[in-house]
Scaffold this active site. Structure first.
Site, PDB file in Angstrom:
ATOM      1  N   GLU A   1      42.162  44.674  43.842  1.00  0.00           N
ATOM      2  CA  GLU A   1      43.168  43.610  43.757  1.00  0.00           C
ATOM      3  C   GLU A   1      43.668  43.479  42.322  1.00  0.00           C
ATOM      4  O   GLU A   1      42.865  43.273  41.405  1.00  0.00           O
ATOM      5  CB  GLU A   1      42.528  42.297  44.234  1.00  0.00           C
ATOM      6  CG  GLU A   1      42.111  42.373  45.703  1.00  0.00           C
ATOM      7  CD  GLU A   1      41.004  41.385  46.081  1.00  0.00           C
ATOM      8  OE1 GLU A   1      40.681  40.506  45.267  1.00  0.00           O
ATOM      9  OE2 GLU A   1      40.460  41.525  47.191  1.00  0.00           O
TER      10      GLU A   1
ATOM     11  N   SER B   1      41.738  42.150  50.443  1.00  0.00           N
ATOM     12  CA  SER B   1      41.060  42.614  51.665  1.00  0.00           C
ATOM     13  C   SER B   1      39.805  43.369  51.259  1.00  0.00           C
ATOM     14  O   SER B   1      39.777  44.595  51.290  1.00  0.00           O
ATOM     15  CB  SER B   1      41.967  43.565  52.453  1.00  0.00           C
ATOM     16  OG  SER B   1      43.160  42.963  52.845  1.00  0.00           O
ATOM     17  N   GLU B   2      38.783  42.642  50.902  1.00  0.00           N
ATOM     18  CA  GLU B   2      37.595  43.318  50.348  1.00  0.00           C
ATOM     19  C   GLU B   2      36.955  44.273  51.345  1.00  0.00           C
ATOM     20  O   GLU B   2      36.447  45.333  50.958  1.00  0.00           O
ATOM     21  CB  GLU B   2      36.571  42.287  49.863  1.00  0.00           C
ATOM     22  CG  GLU B   2      36.964  41.544  48.592  1.00  0.00           C
ATOM     23  CD  GLU B   2      37.955  40.415  48.812  1.00  0.00           C
ATOM     24  OE1 GLU B   2      38.276  40.096  49.977  1.00  0.00           O
ATOM     25  OE2 GLU B   2      38.426  39.835  47.809  1.00  0.00           O
TER      26      GLU B   2
ATOM     27  N   PHE C   1      35.942  39.448  41.566  1.00  0.00           N
ATOM     28  CA  PHE C   1      34.794  38.604  41.209  1.00  0.00           C
ATOM     29  C   PHE C   1      33.660  39.030  42.134  1.00  0.00           C
ATOM     30  O   PHE C   1      33.875  39.158  43.352  1.00  0.00           O
ATOM     31  CB  PHE C   1      35.111  37.117  41.420  1.00  0.00           C
ATOM     32  CG  PHE C   1      36.016  36.521  40.364  1.00  0.00           C
ATOM     33  CD1 PHE C   1      35.482  35.738  39.342  1.00  0.00           C
ATOM     34  CD2 PHE C   1      37.379  36.740  40.394  1.00  0.00           C
ATOM     35  CE1 PHE C   1      36.312  35.190  38.370  1.00  0.00           C
ATOM     36  CE2 PHE C   1      38.212  36.202  39.420  1.00  0.00           C
ATOM     37  CZ  PHE C   1      37.684  35.416  38.401  1.00  0.00           C
ATOM     38  N   ALA C   2      32.490  39.232  41.558  1.00  0.00           N
ATOM     39  CA  ALA C   2      31.364  39.734  42.368  1.00  0.00           C
ATOM     40  C   ALA C   2      31.123  38.857  43.590  1.00  0.00           C
ATOM     41  O   ALA C   2      30.697  39.349  44.634  1.00  0.00           O
ATOM     42  CB  ALA C   2      30.095  39.814  41.521  1.00  0.00           C
ATOM     43  N   ASP C   3      31.433  37.577  43.473  1.00  0.00           N
ATOM     44  CA  ASP C   3      31.264  36.637  44.589  1.00  0.00           C
ATOM     45  C   ASP C   3      32.019  37.104  45.835  1.00  0.00           C
ATOM     46  O   ASP C   3      31.613  36.822  46.955  1.00  0.00           O
ATOM     47  CB  ASP C   3      31.806  35.259  44.194  1.00  0.00           C
ATOM     48  CG  ASP C   3      31.368  34.841  42.802  1.00  0.00           C
ATOM     49  OD1 ASP C   3      30.607  33.878  42.682  1.00  0.00           O
ATOM     50  OD2 ASP C   3      31.783  35.504  41.824  1.00  0.00           O
TER      51      ASP C   3
ATOM     52  N   HIS D   1      32.987  31.766  41.711  1.00  0.00           N
ATOM     53  CA  HIS D   1      33.525  32.766  40.776  1.00  0.00           C
ATOM     54  C   HIS D   1      32.553  33.009  39.625  1.00  0.00           C
ATOM     55  O   HIS D   1      32.962  33.437  38.547  1.00  0.00           O
ATOM     56  CB  HIS D   1      34.870  32.308  40.186  1.00  0.00           C
ATOM     57  CG  HIS D   1      36.006  32.323  41.161  1.00  0.00           C
ATOM     58  ND1 HIS D   1      36.112  31.412  42.187  1.00  0.00           N
ATOM     59  CD2 HIS D   1      37.080  33.140  41.268  1.00  0.00           C
ATOM     60  CE1 HIS D   1      37.215  31.665  42.884  1.00  0.00           C
ATOM     61  NE2 HIS D   1      37.832  32.703  42.352  1.00  0.00           N
TER      62      HIS D   1
END
Lengths: 313, 328
Positions: free
Chosen positions: B30, B60-61, B84-86, B130
């Protein structure tokens, strides 16, 4: 188609006999979607499959001996006895794997198509999935990406009217799931999934479209599974009348009748095929029985590409 | 010869150099293209490589990770960025059930050279969704490798190893490190996984620092040194594989161990490291193994509250002095 059906029936029997330890989701009744779709592909095209994937594998060239050996959890099986029915794969045949997660393989097919597009190859990917999968986020994310980038991929939905034990119409507000394609900017085609020629023709057109750089197609083949969601499923969710109505539209019998009526095949030729299928499956079962299980140390191997001096981490 | 660059530049250099030497390497995620990455990590790459190889994706992870896997199985070497790893939670099925198990389920056949870059850590007032450091979640998933670099040199060298490898890698980049400076060699180099490094030597205690906490730990080490307490700071650099041998070696010398990380304390990476040290180095320990980590609460928005629950230099100093004064 005959090989797929008989493979499933044989696997069910061998599971009862104790040769196969794991569960099986049989595709009896759905042979035409697998065969029609895979026949329209080239050998170097790839597929992703589902929990109900034996038919897809056979149609893409999978060897029943190694499939039966895998079901029997043998070391020579397609996955060394570590994948089983839900994870059978043969990368040399372009079979990227069955999948234990509904819709789990669809993004993978889209990624394979991305690789083909980036390298300007004429190859395509086809993702098989069921009616249940179109309610999963993975389907929608993957379809959106494929539509956006016009990737050479076919979304092949085998709508067998049941997602596990719940009717399709109680899982989505649509009966025609191909309608979903419109929101991702590519065509959705509805076909009789029990008519192998209709499947073949629709997939051929979709493949041509994909190879021409025009992007994905969603094909919905209406079909039906004769067995339960899994072997042992009590099937309280459907009637005998419904099952009988679908059996009257059996894809294999229809194809036989068509071949005989057109004169493309003689009854004697079809009998020979049936006999060969039985011989092939006898051999597959014998092969699986004669194959040793994997050595116990195989459980610890193959997690990573390099074994780092045998350390498991 | 060497140069001083930022952590962020080091990651970019690793990607750019690998993309120049291998056409199979590409980046997608993204805002990684035209925007240059929300933290600017991929700035300029779009201009050099174009939209095909530096791909902006929809938000769209699942599709990003899953498509990365499909491309990797077809012989590409994708680098995918989770902004963001989240947000990796959205792609959890792909990471855990598909990516991690692709090789094993196929009987060892499938190479899946997929690098997943994730920006972790609490950057200040980014609140609970985040700011997380979820690396320990994935330590429980066989099939993944996990890198957690703390310096520009390590970030560049480890990322090259990840991109050139044959297995999926989760590559955690702490947001607080992006602008930190460090020396990197001019020549091409790669750092193997599973090799810890020392940031300073001492005999008072072994302090194991993971990723973003390294500056905090080095700050504590300086204060302790002023007080005459020389600690050994060891950085495993990768959690999977983990160089437990080097950690044990250090503990044999210092007889005391503190593990510092920004992941939550309960079930964090420190729990696994402490267990391994207990299994392999107990006879050498003069005191309990301590963990300095983020409290077991979601990351709060208020900066003072956030600061209060994150590990800081004083926490490290207290842990070390407690260990030194500990009597069996």
């Amino acid at each position: 188609m005959a090989l797929i059906r008989e493979f499933e029936l044989r696997a069910i029997r061998e599971r009862r006999n104790g040769l196969i330890p794991g569960f099986i989701h049989a595709c009896v009744g759905q042979e035409a979607t697998a065969v029609g779709a895979c026949t329209a592909l080239r050998p170097d095209d790839v597929i992703t499959s589902t929990h109900r994937g034996h038919g897809h594998l056979i149609a893409k060239g999978g060897d029943p001996r190694y499939m039966m050996a895998e079901l029997a959890a043998r070391g020579v099986g397609y996955c060394g006895g570590k994948g089983g029915s839900l994870h059978m794969a043969d990368f040399n045949l372009g079979i990227l794997g069955a999948n234990g997660i509904v819709a789990g393989g669809i993004p993978m097919a889209v990624g394979a198509a991305l690789a083909f597009q980036m390298r300007n190859e004429q190859r395509i990917a086809l993702a098989f999935f069921g009616d249940g999968a179109v309610n999963e986020g993975a389907f929608h994310e993957a379809a959106n990406l494929a539509g956006l980038w016009k990737l050479p991929v076919i979304f092949f939905c085998e709508n067998n009217l049941y997602g596990e034990g719940t009717p399709q119409h109680r899982q989505a507000p649509l009966r025609d799931l191909a309608q979903r394609a419109a929101s991702y900017g590519f065509p959705g085609v509805i076909i009789d999934g029990n008519d192998v020629m209709a499947v073949y023709e629709a997939t051929t057109q979709a493949a041509e479209r994909a190879r021409a750089g025009e992007g994905p197609t969603f094909i919905e083949g209406k079909t039906y599974r004769y067995r339960g969601h899994y072997e042992g499923d009590p099937m309280v969710y459907r009637s005998q009348e419904e099952l009988a109505a679908w059996k009257a539209r059996d894809p294999i019998r229809r194809w036989r009748e068509r071949l005989l009526a057109s004169g493309d095949a003689q009854a004697s030729e079809l009998e020979i095929i049936d006999k060969e299928v039985q011989e092939q499956l006898d051999e597959a079962v014998a092969f699986a029985k004669a194959s040793p299980p994997p050595p116990l140390e195989a459980a610890l191997a193959g997690v990573y590409g390099h074994d780092h001096d045998g350390r498991i981490f | 010869m060497s140069r001083i660059i930022t952590f962020s530049q080091a990651i970019r250099e690793a990607m750019v150099e690998e993309m120049r030497r291998n056409p199979d390497v590409f980046l997608m995620g993204e805002d990684v293209g035209l925007f240059g990455g929300v933290f600017g990590v991929s700035a300029g790459m779009f201009d050099e490589f174009g939209p095909e190889r530096v791909r902006d994706t929809p938000i769209s992870e699942t599709a990003i990770v899953g498509a990365g896997l499909g491309a990797a199985l077809m012989g590409m070497r994708p680098i995918v960025e989770i902004m963001f790893a989240d947000f990796v939670t959205v792609a959890m099925d792909q990471v855990v059930n598909q990516v991690a198990k692709a090789r094993y389920m196929s009987g060892g056949k499938a190479d899946a050279p997929l690098t997943i870059r994730l920006a972790n850590g609490a950057p200040g007032a980014a609140a609970s969704q985040h700011s997380q450091s979820p690396e320990a979640w994935f330590m429980n998933i066989p099939g993944l490798k996990i890198a957690i670099p703390a310096t520009p040199r390590d970030a560049k060298g480890l990322l090259k190893t990840a991109i050139r490898g044959v297995d999926p890698v989760l590559f955690f980049e702490h947001k607080g490190l992006y602008n930190t400076l460090g020396e990197v060699p001019d020549e091409d180099y790669a750092i193997p996984f599973g090799q810890a490094t020392y940031h300073c030597h001492g005999s008072a205690a072994t302090v194991i620092a993971l990723g973003g906490v390294l500056p905090t730990v080095m700050n504590a080490a300086a204060h302790l040194a002023d007080a005459g307490i020389e600690i050994e700071v060891v950085d495993p650099r990768t959690l999977v594989p983990l160089d437990i041998e080097t950690l044990v070696q250090s503990v044999k010398k210092t007889h005391r161990a503190v593990i510092v990380h920004e992941a939550h304390r309960r079930g964090g990476p420190g729990a696994e490291i402490a267990a391994l040290l207990a299994e392999q180095a107990l006879p050498y320990l003069d005191a309990p193994i301590l963990r300095v980590a983020t409290a077991n609460v979601p990351i709060p928005y208020n900066p003072d509250l956030e600061h209060a629950i994150l590990p800081d230099a004083n926490d490290v100093i207290s842990a070390v002095t407690n260990l030194i004064s500990y009597r069996l």
